[in-house]
Scaffold this motif. Structure first.
Motif, PDB file in Angstrom:
ATOM      1  N   ARG A   1      -2.458  12.390  -8.258  1.00 55.82           N
ATOM      2  CA  ARG A   1      -2.163  10.973  -8.186  1.00 55.82           C
ATOM      3  C   ARG A   1      -0.801  10.455  -8.616  1.00 55.82           C
ATOM      4  O   ARG A   1      -0.472  10.853  -9.688  1.00 55.82           O
ATOM      5  CB  ARG A   1      -3.313  10.398  -9.182  1.00 55.82           C
ATOM      6  CG  ARG A   1      -3.260   9.027  -9.314  1.00 55.82           C
ATOM      7  CD  ARG A   1      -4.200   8.422 -10.142  1.00 55.82           C
ATOM      8  NE  ARG A   1      -5.724   8.625  -9.837  1.00 55.82           N
ATOM      9  CZ  ARG A   1      -6.449   7.633  -9.287  1.00 55.82           C
ATOM     10  NH1 ARG A   1      -5.998   6.569  -8.762  1.00 55.82           N
ATOM     11  NH2 ARG A   1      -7.752   8.052  -8.774  1.00 55.82           N
TER      12      ARG A   1
ATOM     13  N   ARG B   1      -2.905   2.734 -11.560  1.00 57.22           N
ATOM     14  CA  ARG B   1      -3.043   2.791 -12.835  1.00 57.22           C
ATOM     15  C   ARG B   1      -2.180   2.787 -13.744  1.00 57.22           C
ATOM     16  O   ARG B   1      -1.056   3.049 -13.390  1.00 57.22           O
ATOM     17  CB  ARG B   1      -4.023   4.107 -13.152  1.00 57.22           C
ATOM     18  CG  ARG B   1      -5.164   4.347 -12.304  1.00 57.22           C
ATOM     19  CD  ARG B   1      -5.750   5.588 -12.775  1.00 57.22           C
ATOM     20  NE  ARG B   1      -7.038   5.888 -12.182  1.00 57.22           N
ATOM     21  CZ  ARG B   1      -7.990   7.156 -12.328  1.00 57.22           C
ATOM     22  NH1 ARG B   1      -7.435   8.144 -13.094  1.00 57.22           N
ATOM     23  NH2 ARG B   1      -9.065   7.231 -11.623  1.00 57.22           N
TER      24      ARG B   1
ATOM     25  N   THR C   1      -0.441   4.643  -5.521  1.00 53.29           N
ATOM     26  CA  THR C   1      -1.326   4.458  -4.608  1.00 53.29           C
ATOM     27  C   THR C   1      -2.068   5.633  -3.878  1.00 53.29           C
ATOM     28  O   THR C   1      -2.959   5.664  -3.297  1.00 53.29           O
ATOM     29  CB  THR C   1      -1.172   3.118  -3.525  1.00 53.29           C
ATOM     30  OG1 THR C   1      -0.153   3.925  -2.672  1.00 53.29           O
ATOM     31  CG2 THR C   1      -0.642   1.881  -4.067  1.00 53.29           C
TER      32      THR C   1
ATOM     33  N   PRO D   1      -0.712   6.461   2.122  1.00 55.72           N
ATOM     34  CA  PRO D   1      -1.978   6.835   2.095  1.00 55.72           C
ATOM     35  C   PRO D   1      -3.121   6.450   3.091  1.00 55.72           C
ATOM     36  O   PRO D   1      -2.994   5.025   3.311  1.00 55.72           O
ATOM     37  CB  PRO D   1      -2.548   6.854   0.703  1.00 55.72           C
ATOM     38  CG  PRO D   1      -1.965   5.496   0.211  1.00 55.72           C
ATOM     39  CD  PRO D   1      -0.641   5.454   0.911  1.00 55.72           C
TER      40      PRO D   1
ATOM     41  N   GLU E   1      -7.443  17.102  -8.499  1.00 50.73           N
ATOM     42  CA  GLU E   1      -6.738  15.555  -8.169  1.00 50.73           C
ATOM     43  C   GLU E   1      -5.315  15.550  -8.333  1.00 50.73           C
ATOM     44  O   GLU E   1      -5.068  15.825  -9.490  1.00 50.73           O
ATOM     45  CB  GLU E   1      -7.422  14.368  -9.076  1.00 50.73           C
ATOM     46  CG  GLU E   1      -7.223  13.190  -8.648  1.00 50.73           C
ATOM     47  CD  GLU E   1      -7.797  12.062  -9.673  1.00 50.73           C
ATOM     48  OE1 GLU E   1      -8.860  11.451  -9.199  1.00 50.73           O
ATOM     49  OE2 GLU E   1      -7.363  11.504 -10.352  1.00 50.73           O
TER      50      GLU E   1
ATOM     51  N   ARG F   1      -7.402  14.982  -3.320  1.00 47.70           N
ATOM     52  CA  ARG F   1      -8.483  15.469  -3.914  1.00 47.70           C
ATOM     53  C   ARG F   1      -8.423  16.950  -3.247  1.00 47.70           C
ATOM     54  O   ARG F   1      -8.374  17.150  -2.107  1.00 47.70           O
ATOM     55  CB  ARG F   1      -9.675  14.950  -4.171  1.00 47.70           C
ATOM     56  CG  ARG F   1      -9.351  13.525  -4.902  1.00 47.70           C
ATOM     57  CD  ARG F   1     -10.835  12.826  -5.134  1.00 47.70           C
ATOM     58  NE  ARG F   1     -10.749  11.776  -5.892  1.00 47.70           N
ATOM     59  CZ  ARG F   1     -10.479  10.551  -5.560  1.00 47.70           C
ATOM     60  NH1 ARG F   1     -10.268  10.388  -4.431  1.00 47.70           N
ATOM     61  NH2 ARG F   1     -10.384   9.768  -6.544  1.00 47.70           N
TER      62      ARG F   1
ATOM     63  N   GLU G   1       0.852  -1.207   0.072  1.00 44.26           N
ATOM     64  CA  GLU G   1       0.180  -0.146   0.062  1.00 44.26           C
ATOM     65  C   GLU G   1       0.998   1.082  -0.100  1.00 44.26           C
ATOM     66  O   GLU G   1       0.333   2.341   0.071  1.00 44.26           O
ATOM     67  CB  GLU G   1      -0.747   0.075   1.233  1.00 44.26           C
ATOM     68  CG  GLU G   1      -1.953  -1.010   1.108  1.00 44.26           C
ATOM     69  CD  GLU G   1      -2.826  -1.043   2.383  1.00 44.26           C
ATOM     70  OE1 GLU G   1      -2.470  -0.298   3.416  1.00 44.26           O
ATOM     71  OE2 GLU G   1      -4.115  -1.698   2.555  1.00 44.26           O
TER      72      GLU G   1
ATOM     73  N   VAL H   1      -3.686   9.204  -3.984  1.00 44.96           N
ATOM     74  CA  VAL H   1      -4.603  10.209  -4.463  1.00 44.96           C
ATOM     75  C   VAL H   1      -4.698  11.302  -3.438  1.00 44.96           C
ATOM     76  O   VAL H   1      -5.247  11.014  -2.232  1.00 44.96           O
ATOM     77  CB  VAL H   1      -5.615   9.641  -5.188  1.00 44.96           C
ATOM     78  CG1 VAL H   1      -6.714  10.611  -5.557  1.00 44.96           C
ATOM     79  CG2 VAL H   1      -5.590   8.353  -6.282  1.00 44.96           C
TER      80      VAL H   1
ATOM     81  N   HIS I   1      -6.195   5.937   2.156  1.00 44.71           N
ATOM     82  CA  HIS I   1      -6.933   4.764   1.745  1.00 44.71           C
ATOM     83  C   HIS I   1      -6.214   4.518   0.292  1.00 44.71           C
ATOM     84  O   HIS I   1      -6.545   5.313  -0.786  1.00 44.71           O
ATOM     85  CB  HIS I   1      -8.371   5.638   1.214  1.00 44.71           C
ATOM     86  CG  HIS I   1      -9.094   6.064   2.510  1.00 44.71           C
ATOM     87  ND1 HIS I   1      -9.553   5.017   3.290  1.00 44.71           N
ATOM     88  CD2 HIS I   1      -9.341   7.340   2.842  1.00 44.71           C
ATOM     89  CE1 HIS I   1     -10.147   5.909   4.470  1.00 44.71           C
ATOM     90  NE2 HIS I   1     -10.027   7.085   4.309  1.00 44.71           N
ATOM     91  N   PRO I   2      -5.510   3.768   0.374  1.00 43.45           N
ATOM     92  CA  PRO I   2      -4.670   3.361  -0.847  1.00 43.45           C
ATOM     93  C   PRO I   2      -5.475   3.010  -2.284  1.00 43.45           C
ATOM     94  O   PRO I   2      -6.441   2.390  -2.074  1.00 43.45           O
ATOM     95  CB  PRO I   2      -3.875   2.045  -0.712  1.00 43.45           C
ATOM     96  CG  PRO I   2      -3.719   2.135   0.941  1.00 43.45           C
ATOM     97  CD  PRO I   2      -5.249   2.650   1.230  1.00 43.45           C
ATOM     98  N   GLN I   3      -5.116   3.785  -3.186  1.00 41.43           N
ATOM     99  CA  GLN I   3      -5.925   3.451  -4.597  1.00 41.43           C
ATOM    100  C   GLN I   3      -5.527   2.464  -5.374  1.00 41.43           C
ATOM    101  O   GLN I   3      -4.208   2.094  -5.449  1.00 41.43           O
ATOM    102  CB  GLN I   3      -5.920   4.854  -5.169  1.00 41.43           C
ATOM    103  CG  GLN I   3      -6.358   6.089  -4.583  1.00 41.43           C
ATOM    104  CD  GLN I   3      -7.932   5.796  -4.084  1.00 41.43           C
ATOM    105  OE1 GLN I   3      -8.663   5.642  -5.006  1.00 41.43           O
ATOM    106  NE2 GLN I   3      -8.452   5.930  -3.023  1.00 41.43           N
ATOM    107  N   GLU I   4      -6.140   2.076  -6.340  1.00 40.28           N
ATOM    108  CA  GLU I   4      -5.711   1.042  -7.357  1.00 40.28           C
ATOM    109  C   GLU I   4      -4.664   1.827  -8.090  1.00 40.28           C
ATOM    110  O   GLU I   4      -4.823   2.962  -8.824  1.00 40.28           O
ATOM    111  CB  GLU I   4      -6.985   0.525  -8.373  1.00 40.28           C
ATOM    112  CG  GLU I   4      -6.515  -0.801  -9.280  1.00 40.28           C
ATOM    113  CD  GLU I   4      -7.794  -0.855 -10.092  1.00 40.28           C
ATOM    114  OE1 GLU I   4      -7.374  -1.678 -11.124  1.00 40.28           O
ATOM    115  OE2 GLU I   4      -8.942  -0.602  -9.865  1.00 40.28           O
TER     116      GLU I   4
END
Length: 208
Positions: A154, A206, A157, A199, A152, A161, A79, A159, A201-204
């Motif tokens: 990014r 891309r 992982t 983070p 945003e 905003r 993460e 992000v 809330h880890p993001q997928e």
């Protein structure tokens, strides 16, 4: 020839002159000659490293080459995003600002995230003057900046905003991630020559 020498630092001329003089003297003494040749190679390697370091800071093309050689790197580990220290001694991330890719300096000494005029325009950020002027202290003195909001940001992982940013021509071509961004993370730390960002809330991730 005079114009060429005028652009070479005095200390560099002294070093090179000293090496030539030592070479002449050492040519008469075999053992000393070997030591001088080894020392000369060491000095030349150090000077080449310093020259590459300086060029990398100001030349995006050199920066791209270094990244391709993995001399600076950004990787996702679980993460976390791990960023290897660049040869210039700083941490840089490759981020997308509202879809626009930019190389950004991570600077915990900067209170707020700062964007160049070109990056703000490319990302479509609406900049504005505040009722009370935003004044920032920099190494070159106090500057006036405009403000805006990045929808945003990014990378890996991570992000963020609705990130407040400041914009000024005084930043040149440099974009900086400041403490208002770092404080949004669950944690960040430096281990050796690696910056680790985690983070909330880890993001997928891309694909690039």
């Amino acid at each position: 020839m005079t114009d060429l020498l005028s652009h070479i630092p005095l200390h560099l001329i002294i070093i090179l002159g000293g090496l030539v003089l030592l070479g002449v003297v050492a040519s008469r003494i075999p053992v000393l000659g070997t030591l001088v040749r080894v020392g000369s190679w060491v000095v030349l390697i150090v000077l080449a490293g310093l020259a590459l370091d300086q060029r990398e800071r100001f030349d995006p093309l050199v920066g791209n080459v270094l990244r391709r050689l993995k001399l600076e790197d950004q990787q996702v580990s679980g993460e976390e995003v791990r960023v290897r220290m660049s040869p210039d001694g700083h941490f840089w991330v490759s981020a997308r600002l509202d879809g626009v890719e930019r190389r950004m300096l991570v600077d915990s000494g900067a209170t707020v995230t700062a964007l160049s005029v070109a990056s703000a325009a490319a990302a479509g950020i609406e900049v504005r003057d505040e009722v009370f002027p935003v004044l920032l202290r920099t190494a070159n003195g106090t500057i006036k900046a405009k403000t805006g909001t990045l929808d945003e940001l990014r990378f890996g992982t991570v992000v963020a905003r609705d990130l407040p940013v400041v914009v000024s021509p005084a930043f040149g071509d440099t974009d900086v991630l400041g403490m208002n961004f770092l404080s949004m993370l669950k944690s960040w730390r430096v281990e050796g020559r690696t910056l680790i960002l985690q983070p909330h809330h880890p993001q997928e991730v891309r694909p690039g």
